[in-house]
Design an enzyme around this catalytic site. Structure first.
Site, PDB file in Angstrom:
ATOM      1  N   ASP A 218      -4.934 -34.641 -12.739  1.00 61.88           N
ATOM      2  CA  ASP A 218      -6.258 -34.057 -12.938  1.00 61.88           C
ATOM      3  C   ASP A 218      -6.138 -32.550 -13.157  1.00 61.88           C
ATOM      4  O   ASP A 218      -5.062 -31.973 -13.038  1.00 61.88           O
ATOM      5  CB  ASP A 218      -7.160 -34.358 -11.734  1.00 61.88           C
ATOM      6  CG  ASP A 218      -6.541 -33.843 -10.453  1.00 61.88           C
ATOM      7  OD1 ASP A 218      -5.352 -33.446 -10.468  1.00 61.88           O
ATOM      8  OD2 ASP A 218      -7.239 -33.842  -9.430  1.00 61.88           O
TER       9      ASP A 218
ATOM     10  N   TYR B 152       0.839  -1.208   0.000  1.00 60.39           N
ATOM     11  CA  TYR B 152       0.000   0.000   0.000  1.00 60.39           C
ATOM     12  C   TYR B 152       0.870   1.253   0.000  1.00 60.39           C
ATOM     13  O   TYR B 152       1.837   1.346   0.759  1.00 60.39           O
ATOM     14  CB  TYR B 152      -0.899   0.019   1.240  1.00 60.39           C
ATOM     15  CG  TYR B 152      -1.832  -1.161   1.254  1.00 60.39           C
ATOM     16  CD1 TYR B 152      -2.914  -1.204   0.371  1.00 60.39           C
ATOM     17  CD2 TYR B 152      -1.609  -2.240   2.094  1.00 60.39           C
ATOM     18  CE1 TYR B 152      -3.753  -2.302   0.346  1.00 60.39           C
ATOM     19  CE2 TYR B 152      -2.443  -3.348   2.068  1.00 60.39           C
ATOM     20  CZ  TYR B 152      -3.514  -3.378   1.182  1.00 60.39           C
ATOM     21  OH  TYR B 152      -4.326  -4.465   1.143  1.00 60.39           O
TER      22      TYR B 152
ATOM     23  N   ARG C   1      -6.618   1.256  -4.704  1.00 60.78           N
ATOM     24  CA  ARG C   1      -7.595   0.786  -3.725  1.00 60.78           C
ATOM     25  C   ARG C   1      -8.563   1.926  -3.423  1.00 60.78           C
ATOM     26  O   ARG C   1      -8.178   2.945  -2.845  1.00 60.78           O
ATOM     27  CB  ARG C   1      -6.945   0.314  -2.427  1.00 60.78           C
ATOM     28  CG  ARG C   1      -8.037  -0.163  -1.445  1.00 60.78           C
ATOM     29  CD  ARG C   1      -7.519  -0.984  -0.286  1.00 60.78           C
ATOM     30  NE  ARG C   1      -6.858  -0.162   0.720  1.00 60.78           N
ATOM     31  CZ  ARG C   1      -6.539  -0.612   1.960  1.00 60.78           C
ATOM     32  NH1 ARG C   1      -6.816  -1.850   2.315  1.00 60.78           N
ATOM     33  NH2 ARG C   1      -5.921   0.172   2.815  1.00 60.78           N
TER      34      ARG C   1
ATOM     35  N   GLU D 276     -13.452  -9.222   4.485  1.00 56.82           N
ATOM     36  CA  GLU D 276     -12.984  -8.746   5.795  1.00 56.82           C
ATOM     37  C   GLU D 276     -14.087  -8.540   6.824  1.00 56.82           C
ATOM     38  O   GLU D 276     -13.966  -7.686   7.697  1.00 56.82           O
ATOM     39  CB  GLU D 276     -12.137  -7.472   5.645  1.00 56.82           C
ATOM     40  CG  GLU D 276     -12.593  -6.489   4.597  1.00 56.82           C
ATOM     41  CD  GLU D 276     -11.528  -5.396   4.285  1.00 56.82           C
ATOM     42  OE1 GLU D 276     -10.558  -5.230   5.029  1.00 56.82           O
ATOM     43  OE2 GLU D 276     -11.713  -4.687   3.280  1.00 56.82           O
TER      44      GLU D 276
ATOM     45  N   HIS E 160       5.184  -1.809   4.482  1.00 52.41           N
ATOM     46  CA  HIS E 160       6.460  -1.085   4.546  1.00 52.41           C
ATOM     47  C   HIS E 160       7.401  -1.698   3.518  1.00 52.41           C
ATOM     48  O   HIS E 160       7.439  -2.915   3.361  1.00 52.41           O
ATOM     49  CB  HIS E 160       7.057  -1.217   5.962  1.00 52.41           C
ATOM     50  CG  HIS E 160       8.182  -0.267   6.214  1.00 52.41           C
ATOM     51  ND1 HIS E 160       9.458  -0.496   5.760  1.00 52.41           N
ATOM     52  CD2 HIS E 160       8.218   0.924   6.868  1.00 52.41           C
ATOM     53  CE1 HIS E 160      10.243   0.517   6.121  1.00 52.41           C
ATOM     54  NE2 HIS E 160       9.508   1.390   6.790  1.00 52.41           N
TER      55      HIS E 160
ATOM     56  N   ASP F 102      -9.723  -5.821   9.980  1.00 48.89           N
ATOM     57  CA  ASP F 102     -11.145  -5.451   9.986  1.00 48.89           C
ATOM     58  C   ASP F 102     -12.012  -6.652  10.352  1.00 48.89           C
ATOM     59  O   ASP F 102     -13.011  -6.508  11.049  1.00 48.89           O
ATOM     60  CB  ASP F 102     -11.550  -4.898   8.612  1.00 48.89           C
ATOM     61  CG  ASP F 102     -11.104  -3.450   8.453  1.00 48.89           C
ATOM     62  OD1 ASP F 102     -11.253  -2.681   9.412  1.00 48.89           O
ATOM     63  OD2 ASP F 102     -10.586  -3.098   7.385  1.00 48.89           O
TER      64      ASP F 102
END
Lengths: 319, 319, 319
Positions: free
Chosen positions: A294, A26, A84, A145, A247, A180
């Protein structure tokens, strides 16, 4: 039946041009300095944030700055660059979409927090129809969330898949918004997060059933690399494909942890090679290392090799 | 959209006059001495038991005694006083309801064990319609204690909510009946109950999604306060709001454990205050301590403050 | 209501002639030597394997050998003898069914891997209708081993039950195919398998809700008896009734671990005795050791005693 499935589904994934999202970082949409640093980061996915990273009185500034910066970033981006937006129930989402997704340079991905019902997805499909131009399509990352989101998870995934067929988004990932989620159900996590294991593993299962990436919770203590590494590996073992990052110093550990091991890569490449050779023979089923193969296993192998190839392409030296 | 939701949902909770049920204690309905002691107990919720606490040849005695005692208890009760009837499939439930819920003093709450299907809820709604007087309404606590109940959990919660709109009960809580659950699936619990973690956490999730209290399993070793405390804290961390109690000496530890911490109370009160200030400005969304605030989080904060206020009101000195 | 349920459901189980499947052992369908050894093994259930245990170029040989060997094995078998076919999506399953289930001696059980949707069950019901003779019926063991299978688990169980009413199979068990499951979602198990706890416990819950046996994952390290025992006991505590076995030396430990304890047997026998005495009185509900007894608990007690009796019958000395 087997080969038809392969053709329809596996190669469809290829066409999508797989984007790894081992780390999803972010960056506050109102912070120009941090946005300008993105270019120097070796991170798979960046989210320019309009939501929690931006104070309420800065929302409008953030929208403008993001729209402006996308012009610089998108043309040369080696990463997945997303926006976002705020949640739909906040009342801010419509303006976020209108501002950030109508500029000359569309972000690659829309990150939609707090999706709780299929109505939320229909709402966003509708807004995208009105905002994007004909032929444009954007990746969609869905945040799960809250308790309500989890009880509606099956419907949310199904509706996302079906809306994507005719609409302007392609669902790529589910994100586990654990903080959240804990706040909404009154839970408190300890270090091993055993208190929310049900939710954390349910999310992986649904993501994989719908061929979506599963992106794990934030590790909040950004000065504790050992704790981060341990939580990365735990998520990886559960089937998560990536992790949220708050970060820049978390990026390296996260992206390294979410690389498949050499053994896994060899297994996956060997399986795809065997499948190719096998197809040449025109036979139906085939075995690999003693197992009948599969579709879910083929898809998983394909995801691994797609990840490796896309990382190599983006960053030929370091990864 | 946000403010409308707040008005419709959060304040509806207030109107309901929140009753904490940190400890839910069983008192055999046939034991007059124990019933007379209730008045001296500082316990959030008492269940006068017609079910497991009463031998088969005492059921009729228990019904009569409970009906009689409710006349004394209800008018001055500071606690939530309920009656746990026998399960519907036992064939005894109809008579329990007819006897205990048609006296001059209605208990606050009906505790219904072994709910497995939506048919069970429709059956009880029907009986209450016939038994309660016009305008009367009773709280309903639903016991989830078999594999079938768990696979029908979504339907059970949805049906409870929809029947409560027009019917004579208000669903308030889900109870995890872990011993019957274990017996029914052939499971054996060890101290950390990891064997039934899926069920234990699934129950919390559904309770919270439907804004119900989640009441955790019995700790059977009533002479082990440390073990009790540890299991209380574990349940609390998962999001449980209370616990079943089989002995008065468990009440103190349980109710203390299920009080939110000072930090949590401050967080919740601060959030509600911020929301009130924010509403005065007339704006839509708002942030608190760096997070965009959504409905599930508002509800959780409201639940915490409701709990604190109701405990203070009931017991101004000790809690 | 209670007695009617008892009559309809509990005794129906008896009629089915309960077959324990504490250990389910695979024997490659192409390996004559190993097949000939089956007779000397004290194992509850044997699966003659057409799937992972047989190389692709040996499939046809395996079908022929299995069909031939069934003539010797079935007439004197004390075990449950089944055939594991290839998955439906492999394109090989139809031929497996046609070959192995149309001989003079039908195996007791069909083991169907990689069931993912209700369509798979309808497909197999259809093939069995065409292959088996009128009046023939075969047990069906369903493998759950991918994310998609888990999200469809409720529908799969419901459809299996409803197809069995008119069709030619009787669903008896769910198998947790953990290795294929891990491969398909990209998970990696550690020793305690905590990474896949959600799936492992979800399977038990659905099995028990539909009165099916729950058969746990393979313990791959066949030279580690302590690790095997520990994993057996863990599965047993979760409610599993048996385990897959890949080597004869695992049989003893597994079958011993999945025997109920003496205490459990006494509890179960006492409950059934109490129920019988109680029925003579003609009353509805009854209690046992202080608990009101419900249907799931009666079923569980019945399952335990059925297991004990069937093991005794089969192997009067050793077990």
């Amino acid at each position: 039946m087997f080969k038809k499935l392969i053709n329809n589904q596996i190669f469809q994934v290829s066409v999508r041009n797989y984007k790894p999202r081992r780390a999803l970082m972010y960056v506050p949409g109102s912070d120009e300095r941090k946005i300008d640093k993105i270019r120097s980061l070796q991170v798979d996915c960046v989210a320019l944030d309009c939501e929690d990273g931006v104070a309420l009185n800065k929302k409008e500034d953030a929208r403008k700055l993001i729209t402006e910066k996308l012009k610089d970033i998108i043309p040369t981006a080696r990463n997945d660059v997303g926006v976002r937006v705020n949640s739909i129930d906040s009342g801010l989402c419509e303006e976020d979409i209108k501002s950030c997704l109508s500029g000359s340079h569309l972000p690659h991905t829309l990150l939609l927090p707090k999706v709780e019902t299929t109505e939320h997805l229909k709402w966003v499909a509708d807004k995208l129809n009105n905002t994007l131009e004909t032929g444009q399509k954007i990746n969609l990352i869905i945040y799960i969330e809250s308790a309500i989101a989890f009880i509606n998870l099956h419907d949310i995934c199904k509706t996302a898949a079906s809306l994507s067929e005719t609409g302007k988004f392609t669902p790529t990932s589910l994100v586990f918004g654990s903080d959240d989620f804990c706040a909404s159900i009154g839970a408190t996590r300890t270090e091993n997060s055993n208190e929310i294991l049900y939710a954390r593993q349910k999310l992986v299962l649904y993501a994989k059933a719908f061929n979506l990436q599963a992106i794990d919770m934030v590790y909040i203590k950004y000065k504790d690399p050992d704790g981060l590494k341990s939580q990365c590996e735990e998520g990886m073992r559960m089937g998560y494909t990536g992790k949220q990052v708050i970060h820049p110093n978390q990026i390296g550990i996260v992206q390294e942890s979410f690389m498949p091991s050499i053994d896994t890569i060899e297994w996956a490449q060997g399986l795809l090679d065997a499948f190719e050779r096998h197809q040449a023979t025109g036979k139906g089923a085939f075995t690999y290392r003693g197992s009948m193969i599969d579709m879910p296993t083929m898809k998983q192998a394909k995801n691994i090799i797609d990840l490796i190839q896309s990382v190599k392409k983006k960053d030929p030296v370091n990864n």
